[in-house]
Design a protein around this motif. Structure first.
Motif, mmCIF file in Angstrom:
data_model
loop_
_atom_site.group_PDB
_atom_site.id
_atom_site.type_symbol
_atom_site.label_atom_id
_atom_site.label_comp_id
_atom_site.label_asym_id
_atom_site.label_seq_id
_atom_site.Cartn_x
_atom_site.Cartn_y
_atom_site.Cartn_z
ATOM 1 N N LYS A 13 -5.444 -9.727 -65.013
ATOM 2 C CA LYS A 13 -5.933 -10.135 -66.341
ATOM 3 C C LYS A 13 -4.915 -11.044 -67.021
ATOM 4 C CE LYS A 13 -6.068 -5.898 -67.847
ATOM 5 N NZ LYS A 13 -5.595 -5.084 -66.709
ATOM 6 N N GLY A 14 -3.661 -10.578 -67.043
ATOM 7 C CA GLY A 14 -2.609 -11.352 -67.711
ATOM 8 C C GLY A 14 -2.377 -12.685 -67.013
ATOM 9 N N THR A 15 -2.370 -12.638 -65.691
ATOM 10 C CA THR A 15 -2.143 -13.855 -64.896
ATOM 11 C C THR A 15 -3.239 -14.877 -65.170
ATOM 12 O OG1 THR A 15 -1.179 -12.470 -63.174
ATOM 13 C CG2 THR A 15 -1.870 -14.677 -62.517
ATOM 14 N N THR A 31 -2.342 -7.034 -75.261
ATOM 15 C CA THR A 31 -1.781 -5.866 -75.948
ATOM 16 C C THR A 31 -0.590 -5.311 -75.157
ATOM 17 O OG1 THR A 31 -3.577 -4.562 -74.965
ATOM 18 C CG2 THR A 31 -3.803 -5.202 -77.274
ATOM 19 N N ARG A 36 5.202 -4.471 -75.054
ATOM 20 C CA ARG A 36 6.504 -4.663 -74.393
ATOM 21 C C ARG A 36 7.478 -5.387 -75.322
ATOM 22 N NH1 ARG A 36 3.137 -4.639 -69.899
ATOM 23 N NH2 ARG A 36 2.525 -6.798 -70.131
ATOM 24 N N GLN A 57 0.463 5.993 -69.327
ATOM 25 C CA GLN A 57 -0.614 6.502 -70.185
ATOM 26 C C GLN A 57 -0.945 5.474 -71.262
ATOM 27 O OE1 GLN A 57 -2.141 9.447 -69.401
ATOM 28 N NE2 GLN A 57 -0.803 9.344 -67.607
ATOM 29 N N GLY A 85 -6.273 -6.604 -71.934
ATOM 30 C CA GLY A 85 -5.696 -5.260 -72.061
ATOM 31 C C GLY A 85 -6.335 -4.436 -73.163
ATOM 32 N N ARG A 127 5.689 -6.566 -57.734
ATOM 33 C CA ARG A 127 6.267 -6.828 -59.058
ATOM 34 C C ARG A 127 7.362 -5.814 -59.385
ATOM 35 N NH1 ARG A 127 2.339 -7.596 -64.142
ATOM 36 N NH2 ARG A 127 2.010 -5.369 -63.841
ATOM 37 N N ARG A 144 -1.848 5.265 -63.445
ATOM 38 C CA ARG A 144 -2.541 4.251 -64.252
ATOM 39 C C ARG A 144 -3.948 4.022 -63.711
ATOM 40 N NH1 ARG A 144 1.142 -0.884 -64.323
ATOM 41 N NH2 ARG A 144 -0.195 -1.591 -66.000
HETATM 42 P P1 B4P Z 1 -1.156 -8.954 -64.046
HETATM 43 O O1 B4P Z 1 -1.951 -10.179 -64.350
HETATM 44 O O2 B4P Z 1 0.184 -8.875 -64.706
HETATM 45 O O3 B4P Z 1 -1.908 -7.572 -64.337
HETATM 46 P P2 B4P Z 1 -2.758 -7.118 -65.590
HETATM 47 O O4 B4P Z 1 -4.171 -6.965 -65.113
HETATM 48 O O5 B4P Z 1 -2.547 -8.032 -66.774
HETATM 49 O O6 B4P Z 1 -2.218 -5.647 -65.944
HETATM 50 P P3 B4P Z 1 -0.773 -5.109 -66.325
HETATM 51 O O7 B4P Z 1 -0.363 -4.286 -65.190
HETATM 52 O O8 B4P Z 1 0.181 -6.206 -66.663
HETATM 53 O O9 B4P Z 1 -0.998 -4.131 -67.598
HETATM 54 P P4 B4P Z 1 -0.875 -4.352 -69.211
HETATM 55 O O10 B4P Z 1 0.271 -5.225 -69.550
HETATM 56 O O11 B4P Z 1 -2.196 -4.747 -69.775
HETATM 57 O O12 B4P Z 1 -1.022 -8.885 -62.468
HETATM 58 C C1 B4P Z 1 -0.266 -7.903 -61.804
HETATM 59 C C2 B4P Z 1 0.517 -8.477 -60.634
HETATM 60 O O13 B4P Z 1 -0.373 -9.027 -59.662
HETATM 61 C C3 B4P Z 1 1.446 -9.608 -61.033
HETATM 62 O O14 B4P Z 1 2.680 -9.430 -60.408
HETATM 63 C C4 B4P Z 1 0.762 -10.880 -60.533
HETATM 64 O O15 B4P Z 1 1.684 -11.874 -60.151
HETATM 65 C C5 B4P Z 1 -0.021 -10.362 -59.337
HETATM 66 N N1 B4P Z 1 -1.284 -11.109 -59.153
HETATM 67 C C6 B4P Z 1 -2.182 -11.426 -60.133
HETATM 68 N N2 B4P Z 1 -3.240 -12.099 -59.610
HETATM 69 C C7 B4P Z 1 -3.013 -12.163 -58.240
HETATM 70 C C8 B4P Z 1 -3.745 -12.719 -57.136
HETATM 71 N N3 B4P Z 1 -4.932 -13.346 -57.295
HETATM 72 N N4 B4P Z 1 -3.229 -12.585 -55.901
HETATM 73 C C9 B4P Z 1 -2.023 -11.951 -55.712
HETATM 74 N N5 B4P Z 1 -1.279 -11.417 -56.721
HETATM 75 C C10 B4P Z 1 -1.767 -11.531 -57.968
HETATM 76 O O16 B4P Z 1 -0.580 -2.854 -69.744
HETATM 77 C C11 B4P Z 1 0.673 -2.182 -69.589
HETATM 78 C C12 B4P Z 1 0.683 -0.838 -70.382
HETATM 79 O O17 B4P Z 1 0.607 -1.114 -71.820
HETATM 80 C C13 B4P Z 1 -0.497 0.122 -70.153
HETATM 81 O O18 B4P Z 1 -0.318 0.952 -69.009
HETATM 82 C C14 B4P Z 1 -0.473 0.952 -71.482
HETATM 83 O O19 B4P Z 1 0.531 1.959 -71.490
HETATM 84 C C15 B4P Z 1 -0.113 -0.086 -72.529
HETATM 85 N N6 B4P Z 1 -1.302 -0.672 -73.160
HETATM 86 C C16 B4P Z 1 -1.684 -1.988 -73.088
HETATM 87 N N7 B4P Z 1 -2.835 -2.178 -73.761
HETATM 88 C C17 B4P Z 1 -3.204 -0.951 -74.262
HETATM 89 C C18 B4P Z 1 -4.335 -0.504 -75.018
HETATM 90 N N8 B4P Z 1 -5.306 -1.339 -75.387
HETATM 91 N N9 B4P Z 1 -4.387 0.802 -75.367
HETATM 92 C C19 B4P Z 1 -3.418 1.666 -75.009
HETATM 93 N N10 B4P Z 1 -2.337 1.304 -74.270
HETATM 94 C C20 B4P Z 1 -2.224 0.003 -73.899
#
Ligand code: B4P
Length: 194
Positions: A13-15, A31, A36, A57, A85, A127, A144
Motif C-alpha cells: 500500500k505504502g509503496t 497512518t 512512526r 496490534q 493504512g 525489510r 499482524r
Molecule cells: P509496504 O508498501 O511498506 O507495506 P504496507 O502495505 O504499506 O504496510 P506496512 O507494513 O508498511 O504497514 P503500516 O505502515 O500501514 O510494503 C512492504 C514491503 O514490501 C516493503 O519493503 C516493499 O519494498 C516491499 N514491496 C512492496 N511492493 C512490492 C512488490 N510488488 N514486489 C516486491 N516487494 C514489494 O502500519 C504499521 C503499523 O502502524 C500497524 O501494524 C499498526 O500498529 C499501526 N497503524 C497504522 N495504521 C493504523 C490504523 N488505521 N489503526 C490502528 N493502527 C494503525
C-alpha cells in the motif's frame, strides 16, 4: 481523486501510494508513517503507540481518528488524497464515512491489493533485515496477519456493499502493480496542451 488503498501489512500500500501520488497529484496520507513520525519525535501519541505497534496490534481508534481529521483539514488534502493504512477495522470505516460526509469529500474508490501470506512474510523479512522495523520481525508479522484477518478483512466487504471496492493482484513488479491500480481506477493522464 479520493482513494483508499486496502490490503494486508506488507501488501505494498505504502509503496504504491508513494508512486501514485505523483500521477494523481494528491497527497499520500499514511497512518503508519504518521504514527512512526510521532514515535520518532517522542510525542505523547508516539509514546502511547510505540509498544502497540511493535507488538503488531492496532493503535486506538480515537487516536487515529483525531490524527486523520487534523491531516484531512490541511490545505493539500482539499484536492483529494490517497489514504494508506486507514481504515483498519469496521469502527474506523464507519468513522471515515462520517468524517468524509461531514467535510463533503466522499470517496471515489477503494482498491485492495491481494497478496498471499507467504509472499508478505517474505517481503517483510527482507525489510526487517534492511531496516530492523520491529513489526517486520517474522513472529510479529504472523500476529499482524491475524489482526488483518480478524479486524481489517471485513472492511473490504464494507466498501463492496457500497459499490466502491476493486480488488487487484498485488504480486508482480512495482510497475505492474501500479498499472493494475490505474487500470482499476480507469485513470487517464491529463492531456498535455500545446
Ligand atoms: P509496504 O508498501 O511498506 O507495506 P504496507 O502495505 O504499506 O504496510 P506496512 O507494513 O508498511 O504497514 P503500516 O505502515 O500501514 O510494503 C512492504 C514491503 O514490501 C516493503 O519493503 C516493499 O519494498 C516491499 N514491496 C512492496 N511492493 C512490492 C512488490 N510488488 N514486489 C516486491 N516487494 C514489494 O502500519 C504499521 C503499523 O502502524 C500497524 O501494524 C499498526 O500498529 C499501526 N497503524 C497504522 N495504521 C493504523 C490504523 N488505521 N489503526 C490502528 N493502527 C494503525
Amino acid at each position: 481523486m479520493r482513494l483508499v488503498l486496502l490490503g494486508p501489512p506488507g501488501s505494498g500500500k505504502g509503496t504504491q501510494a508513494a508512486r501514485l501520488k505523483v500521477e494523481l497529484g494528491v497527497p499520500h496520507i499514511s497512518t503508519g508513517d504518521m504514527l512512526r513520525a510521532a514515535v520518532a519525535a517522542g510525542t505523547p501519541i508516539g509514546l502511547k503507540a510505540k509498544a502497540v505497534m511493535d507488538a503488531g496490534q492496532l493503535v486506538s481508534d480515537d487516536i487515529l481518528l483525531a490524527m486523520l481529521e487534523e491531516r484531512l483539514a490541511q490545505d493539500d488534502a482539499r484536492k483529494g488524497f490517497i489514504l494508506d493504512g486507514y481504515p483498519r477495522n469496521l469502527a474506523q470505516a464507519d468513522a471515515l464515512e462520517h468524517l468524509l460526509a461531514k467535510i463533503g469529500q466522499p470517496l471515489d474508490a477503494v482498491v485492495k491489493l491481494d497478496v498471499p501470506n507467504q509472499v508478505i512474510i517474505g517481503r517483510c523479512e527482507i525489510r526487517f533485515k534492511a531496516e530492523h522495523r520491529k513489526d517486520d520481525d517474522p513472529e510479529v508479522v504472523r500476529d499482524r496477519l491475524k489482526v488483518y484477518a480478524d479486524q481489517t478483512a471485513p472492511v473490504a466487504e464494507f466498501f463492496a456493499r457500497r459499490g466502491k471496492l476493486q480488488v487487484i493482484d498485488g504480486v508482480g513488479t512495482l510497475d505492474e502493480v501500479t498499472e493494475r491500480v490505474k487500470h482499476a481506477l480507469n485513470w487517464q493522464p491529463a492531456a498535455v496542451n500545446g
